[in-house]
Design a protein around this motif. Structure first.
Motif, PDB file in Angstrom:
ATOM      1  N   GLU B   5       0.855  -1.187   0.000  1.00  0.00           N
ATOM      2  CA  GLU B   5       0.000   0.000   0.000  1.00  0.00           C
ATOM      3  C   GLU B   5       0.888   1.232   0.000  1.00  0.00           C
ATOM      4  O   GLU B   5       1.705   1.422   0.911  1.00  0.00           O
ATOM      5  N   CYS B   6       0.754   2.048  -1.028  1.00  0.00           N
ATOM      6  CA  CYS B   6       1.555   3.273  -1.113  1.00  0.00           C
ATOM      7  C   CYS B   6       0.960   4.315  -0.167  1.00  0.00           C
ATOM      8  O   CYS B   6      -0.195   4.703  -0.335  1.00  0.00           O
ATOM      9  N   PRO B   7       1.722   4.784   0.829  1.00  0.00           N
ATOM     10  CA  PRO B   7       1.156   5.758   1.765  1.00  0.00           C
ATOM     11  C   PRO B   7       0.994   7.147   1.145  1.00  0.00           C
ATOM     12  O   PRO B   7       0.370   8.017   1.745  1.00  0.00           O
ATOM     13  N   ASN B   8       1.534   7.352  -0.049  1.00  0.00           N
ATOM     14  CA  ASN B   8       1.425   8.664  -0.689  1.00  0.00           C
ATOM     15  C   ASN B   8       0.138   8.847  -1.475  1.00  0.00           C
ATOM     16  O   ASN B   8      -0.409   9.938  -1.517  1.00  0.00           O
ATOM     17  N   CYS B   9      -0.315   7.769  -2.137  1.00  0.00           N
ATOM     18  CA  CYS B   9      -1.531   7.899  -2.941  1.00  0.00           C
ATOM     19  C   CYS B   9      -2.625   6.943  -2.493  1.00  0.00           C
ATOM     20  O   CYS B   9      -3.735   6.993  -3.020  1.00  0.00           O
ATOM     21  N   GLY B  61       3.122   4.595 -10.751  1.00  0.00           N
ATOM     22  CA  GLY B  61       1.970   5.136 -10.037  1.00  0.00           C
ATOM     23  C   GLY B  61       2.267   6.590  -9.732  1.00  0.00           C
ATOM     24  O   GLY B  61       2.646   7.339 -10.626  1.00  0.00           O
ATOM     25  N   CYS B  62       2.157   6.971  -8.459  1.00  0.00           N
ATOM     26  CA  CYS B  62       2.334   8.385  -8.122  1.00  0.00           C
ATOM     27  C   CYS B  62       3.789   8.825  -8.171  1.00  0.00           C
ATOM     28  O   CYS B  62       4.085  10.008  -8.075  1.00  0.00           O
ATOM     29  N   GLY B  63       4.717   7.867  -8.301  1.00  0.00           N
ATOM     30  CA  GLY B  63       6.124   8.232  -8.468  1.00  0.00           C
ATOM     31  C   GLY B  63       6.876   8.478  -7.178  1.00  0.00           C
ATOM     32  O   GLY B  63       8.079   8.747  -7.212  1.00  0.00           O
TER      33      GLY B  63
HETATM   34 ZN   LIG Z   1       1.608   5.922  -4.805  1.00  0.00          ZN
END
Ligand SMILES: [Zn+2]
Lengths: 190, 109
Positions: B5-9, B61-63
């Motif tokens: 799970e990406c905590p940014n997006c 994804g969000c990079g």
């Molecule tokens: Zn992300």
């Protein structure tokens, strides 16, 4: 000045869904602190939409505003209006840390149409749950499409759009046509 | 296959949407460091069977970069957290302690 052409000049292909390169499409990358009123106001004034939430897209008439990352938005608009709109963004954000760049010629856009099976054509290529209820119009998802980066969203329940880098437009076109080839129907995501 | 799970997006996706970026929480050694310190910074990496901390990037994804706490033996993900930190958050460490009592990793436990 040379005549601008899109990556595949509007190439289209009829499989069990229609795959179409969207032609010239204006795109502006806007980076900045998205929590700042100034940045949000400049972006939504340019798009004529509300501010998209995380991983969302908001569209109005011929413009759209998409959430790309915690500090990046993508503004879509008519191709010929991009240079002037970049200037307006830069003027509106003078003194605010930001970046507004016309990336129209660095990207390619594809349109898949023909009803709910557009979901499974994209799902064959992206590691994303595209089932109804899990992915819906209004969401904007950056992911990979086979081996390249892409962003996908559904303008409505019958169609799906893809953005990729221009340099891989031919590859993405071939992937999408292959995934949409008659006889390849899965019939799962409907 | 890891599910991260990406905590940014906020996206949860499988690992092919991400790129692994090496060991987490390295102390960067510069010109003032001894040869041994610089050698260890470059080459002496943790390679545990069990609890491990890594940097990952949401490349397709969000990079953005973030941290992952995971188990190399079971592929269990204990949690993901911001890249802007020098150590694993207390909440993640407590979660690991519940599942792997007595764990340690470099100076953390
Ligand atoms: Zn992300």
């Amino acid at each position: 000045m040379a005549k601008a052409v899109s990556a595949l000049d509007g190439a289209s292909h009829d499989g069990y869904v229609r795959v179409e390169e969207a032609g010239l499409q204006g795109m502006i990358t806007l980076r900045g602190d998205l929590s700042l009123d100034a940045v949000r106001a400049a972006a939504t004034t340019a798009s004529g939409t509300e501010m998209p939430g995380t991983r969302e897209i908001r569209a109005a008439e011929d413009r759209a505003l998409a959430w790309m990352s915690p500090d990046e938005l993508l503004l879509m608009l008519p191709y010929e209006e991009a240079p002037e709109t970049v200037q307006q963004l830069q003027d509106a954000l003078a003194g605010t840390h930001h970046l507004a760049v016309n990336v129209s010629d660095a990207r390619a856009m594809f349109r898949l149409s023909g009803g709910p099976p557009v979901r499974e054509v994209a799902a064959k290529l992206c590691p994303v749950d595209l089932a109804p209820g899990r992915f819906e119009p209004g969401e904007f998802r950056r992911t990979r499409l086979a081996q390249v980066a892409a962003a996908i969203w559904m303008p409505d329940a019958q169609s799906l759009q893809v953005i990729c880098f221009r340099s891989v437009a031919g590859y993405v076109h071939d992937l999408l046509c292959d995934a949409a080839a008659p006889g390849g129907e899965v019939g799962y995501l409907v | 296959m890891l599910q991260l799970e990406c905590p940014n997006c906020g996206v949860t996706a499988e690992e092919t949407e991400f790129a692994q970026g090496g060991e987490a929480h390295l102390t960067r050694r510069g010109p003032e460091a001894s040869e041994q310190e610089f050698h260890d910074y470059l080459f002496a990496k943790e390679n545990p069977r069990g609890v491990h901390f890594e940097r990952w990037r949401h490349v397709n994804g969000c990079g953005k970069w973030f941290h992952v706490a995971r188990c190399t033996a079971t592929l269990e993900i204990f949690g993901t957290y911001s890249a802007q930190t020098l150590e694993p958050p207390r909440e993640i460490r407590d979660r690991i302690s519940k599942k792997r009592p007595g764990w340690s990793w470099r100076e953390f436990a």
